[in-house]
Write an enzyme that holds these catalytic residues in place. Structure first.
Site, short mmCIF file in Angstrom:
data_model
loop_
_atom_site.label_atom_id
_atom_site.label_comp_id
_atom_site.label_asym_id
_atom_site.label_seq_id
_atom_site.Cartn_x
_atom_site.Cartn_y
_atom_site.Cartn_z
N GLY A 138 -5.46 -3.20 2.93
CA GLY A 138 -6.70 -3.46 1.26
C GLY A 138 -5.98 -4.20 0.27
O GLY A 138 -6.81 -4.21 -0.58
N THR A 139 -4.82 -4.48 0.44
CA THR A 139 -3.98 -5.42 -0.58
C THR A 139 -4.51 -6.73 -0.89
O THR A 139 -5.03 -7.11 -1.68
CB THR A 139 -2.84 -5.16 0.07
OG1 THR A 139 -1.56 -4.73 -0.17
CG2 THR A 139 -1.97 -6.54 -0.79
N ASN A 154 -2.12 6.80 -5.73
CA ASN A 154 -1.72 7.19 -4.81
C ASN A 154 -0.16 7.48 -4.82
O ASN A 154 -0.70 8.38 -3.97
CB ASN A 154 -0.75 5.46 -4.12
CG ASN A 154 -0.60 4.54 -4.69
OD1 ASN A 154 -0.90 4.29 -5.60
ND2 ASN A 154 0.91 4.36 -4.51
N GLN A 167 -6.79 5.07 -2.14
CA GLN A 167 -6.78 6.61 -1.23
C GLN A 167 -7.88 6.97 -1.65
O GLN A 167 -7.75 8.30 -1.61
CB GLN A 167 -5.62 6.68 -2.95
CG GLN A 167 -4.66 5.79 -2.61
CD GLN A 167 -3.82 5.93 -1.15
OE1 GLN A 167 -4.31 7.52 -0.60
NE2 GLN A 167 -3.14 5.51 -0.78
N SER A 209 -9.18 0.69 2.29
CA SER A 209 -8.35 0.34 4.34
C SER A 209 -8.11 1.43 4.89
O SER A 209 -8.52 2.82 4.83
CB SER A 209 -6.47 0.48 2.89
OG SER A 209 -6.33 0.53 4.11
N GLY A 210 -8.68 0.13 6.17
CA GLY A 210 -8.68 1.64 7.67
C GLY A 210 -7.39 2.47 7.07
O GLY A 210 -7.26 3.93 7.81
N HIS A 211 -6.42 1.97 7.07
CA HIS A 211 -5.05 3.19 7.63
C HIS A 211 -5.28 4.34 6.98
O HIS A 211 -3.88 5.66 7.15
CB HIS A 211 -3.50 2.27 7.56
CG HIS A 211 -2.84 1.50 6.46
ND1 HIS A 211 -2.15 2.18 6.12
CD2 HIS A 211 -3.34 1.01 5.99
CE1 HIS A 211 -1.45 2.20 5.39
NE2 HIS A 211 -2.05 0.99 4.88
N CYS A 246 15.19 4.28 -4.06
CA CYS A 246 15.65 4.02 -2.58
C CYS A 246 13.99 3.97 -1.20
O CYS A 246 13.94 3.52 -0.32
CB CYS A 246 16.70 4.39 -2.54
SG CYS A 246 18.08 3.92 -2.76
N1 PLP Z 1 -4.01 0.29 -3.64
C1 PLP Z 1 -3.61 1.70 -3.18
C2 PLP Z 1 -4.26 2.21 -4.15
C3 PLP Z 1 -2.38 1.54 -1.93
O1 PLP Z 1 -2.06 3.37 -2.21
C4 PLP Z 1 -2.49 1.30 -0.93
C5 PLP Z 1 -1.36 1.65 -0.09
O2 PLP Z 1 -0.54 2.23 -0.14
C6 PLP Z 1 -3.19 0.25 -0.89
C7 PLP Z 1 -3.48 -0.78 -2.31
C8 PLP Z 1 -2.42 -1.26 0.13
O3 PLP Z 1 -3.88 -1.26 0.82
P1 PLP Z 1 -2.43 -1.87 2.13
O4 PLP Z 1 -1.20 -1.23 2.82
O5 PLP Z 1 -3.85 -1.48 3.31
O6 PLP Z 1 -2.46 -3.34 2.28
#
Ligand code: PLP
Length: 389
Positions: free
Chosen positions: A71-72, A150, A178, A198-200, A324
């Site tokens: 996703g990033t 998220n 999300q 994002s896959g995971h 933390c």
């Molecule tokens: N954008 C949102 C809203 C997310 O919640 C996340 C991951 O938590 C990401 C982007 C990043 O995705 P990835 O972990 O696949 O890089």
């Protein structure tokens, strides 16, 4: 012990069907899809089959899907592509509550000399449309606003925002990491130019994602090298994970219609019970426009970390908006942007569900949480004072 896993916004378990589908491509079918021989070349077709399934989930055209590593990467690519495609424009709009994948990328752009507007949200985590309208100008290259947050699950009015931007001919990217697989998304109905997933987050493995780029949108690749993904994203394809993402999207399409009802019923049961049984508890974020699987709750006068550690003893996984445990030194930027008082931010917990969760698991959390909160309050000087008073 199998965990009671209520941290699905962090990551999801891989669906067994997804794992089965991908395993042969990690074992015997290890070829390179760019190879001339059949052993490798046949994988090209499998990637294209996966692309059809991803496109299908969001009602996109096949060629509008670009596979990425996460996703990033999708988020970074979308924003970078927009500013590379419109080099004269030096202004970007986003919100203060984005995931770091967008937020920190935009801060990086500020350091590079771009002007970035970080839009505020109200106390329910909602966008202030008036402020958004005022932020748009002729210098705006791209607007990047998340589909759903998220931490709180709050869903933004992407359609309304998109209609305004379409009229102004400004590129619009939404981080739907999300949302995809949790709510129905139809890009034929949604005026966005780019959308990240994002896959995971939808029962595929970590390390694979996709970027939807509407046909006709100017696009500039972020990762430059080979010809893969029609020159839009270089690098030998992560074949097994792409196949897995395709399968996860196919499964999501099958269960999406029932998903929201099931998840929100469990989530609401949990939320209602905790509000009733734990004094000085509150829900953070707009309860009307929210993902069906997420609740972000604050329990005043206790530390989120302490709650998580106690839940952990029962095998219950959740996450917290305090420092933390959120992996950062600062307490949640999302809750701070919403103006949530520090005492409440420090005692915030996010429960995020998936269809693998059961009502029994919800009941277990309802059973243990009130005594955890009571106990922790007797240990905290401020909490003790409040309980006596
Ligand atoms: N954008 C949102 C809203 C997310 O919640 C996340 C991951 O938590 C990401 C982007 C990043 O995705 P990835 O972990 O696949 O890089």
């Amino acid at each position: 012990m199998k965990p009671i896993y209520f941290d699905n916004n962090a990551t999801t378990p891989i669906a067994p069907e997804v794992l089965n589908e991908m395993l042969p491509y990690l074992r015997e079918l290890y070829g390179n899809p760019s190879s001339m021989h059949t052993f490798g070349g046949q994988l090209h077709r499998k990637i294209e089959e996966a692309r059809v399934k991803v496109a299908d989930l969001i009602n996109a055209e096949i060629e509008e899907i670009i596979f990425t590593s996460c996703g990033t990467e999708s988020d970074n690519t979308a924003i970078m592509s927009a500013i590379e495609s419109y080099p004269r424009k030096r202004h970007v709009i986003t919100t203060r509550v984005e995931h770091p994948a967008v937020l920190n990328f935009c801060k990086h752009l500020v350091r590079k000399g771009y002007r970035v507007t970080f839009l505020p949200v109200d106390k329910f985590g909602r966008l202030e449309m008036e402020v958004f309208l005022k932020a748009i100008d002729d210098d705006t290259a791209v607007v990047s606003i998340m589909y759903a947050n998220n931490e709180t699950g709050v869903v933004f009015p992407i359609k309304d925002i998109g209609e305004i931007l379409q009229e102004r001919k400004i590129l619009f990217h939404t981080d739907a990491v999300q949302a995809v697989g949790k709510v129905l998304i139809d890009v034929k109905e949604l005026p966005v130019d780019m959308l990240s997933l994002s896959g995971h987050k939808l029962h595929a493995p970590k390390g694979v994602g996709a970027l939807y780029v509407r046909k006709g949108t100017r696009f500039y690749p972020y990762i430059i090298g080979g010809h893969q993904e029609r020159g839009r994203r270089a690098g030998t394809e992560n074949v097994a994970s792409i196949i897995a993402l395709g399968k996860a999207c196919e499964l999501a399409k099958g269960y999406l219609n029932e998903e929201a009802g099931y998840l929100s019923r469990l989530r609401d049961k949990l939320e209602r019970a905790l509000l009733e049984l734990c004094p000085d508890a509150q829900v953070n974020g707009d309860r009307e426009n929210r993902l069906p699987n997420t609740t972000n709750m604050s329990f005043q006068y206790v530390e989120g970390e302490a709650i998580l550690l106690r839940l952990n003893e029962y095998g219950i996984c959740a996450s917290s908006g305090s420092a933390c445990t959120s992996g950062s030194l600062e307490p949640s930027h999302v809750l701070r942007a919403m103006g949530i008082p520090f005492t409440a931010i420090h005692g915030s917990i996010r429960f995020s569900l998936s269809h693998y969760n059961t009502e029994d698991e919800v009941d277990k959390v309802i059973e243990v949480m009130p005594s955890i909160i009571r106990e922790l309050r007797t240990l905290s000087p401020y909490g003790k004072e409040k309980m006596q008073g």
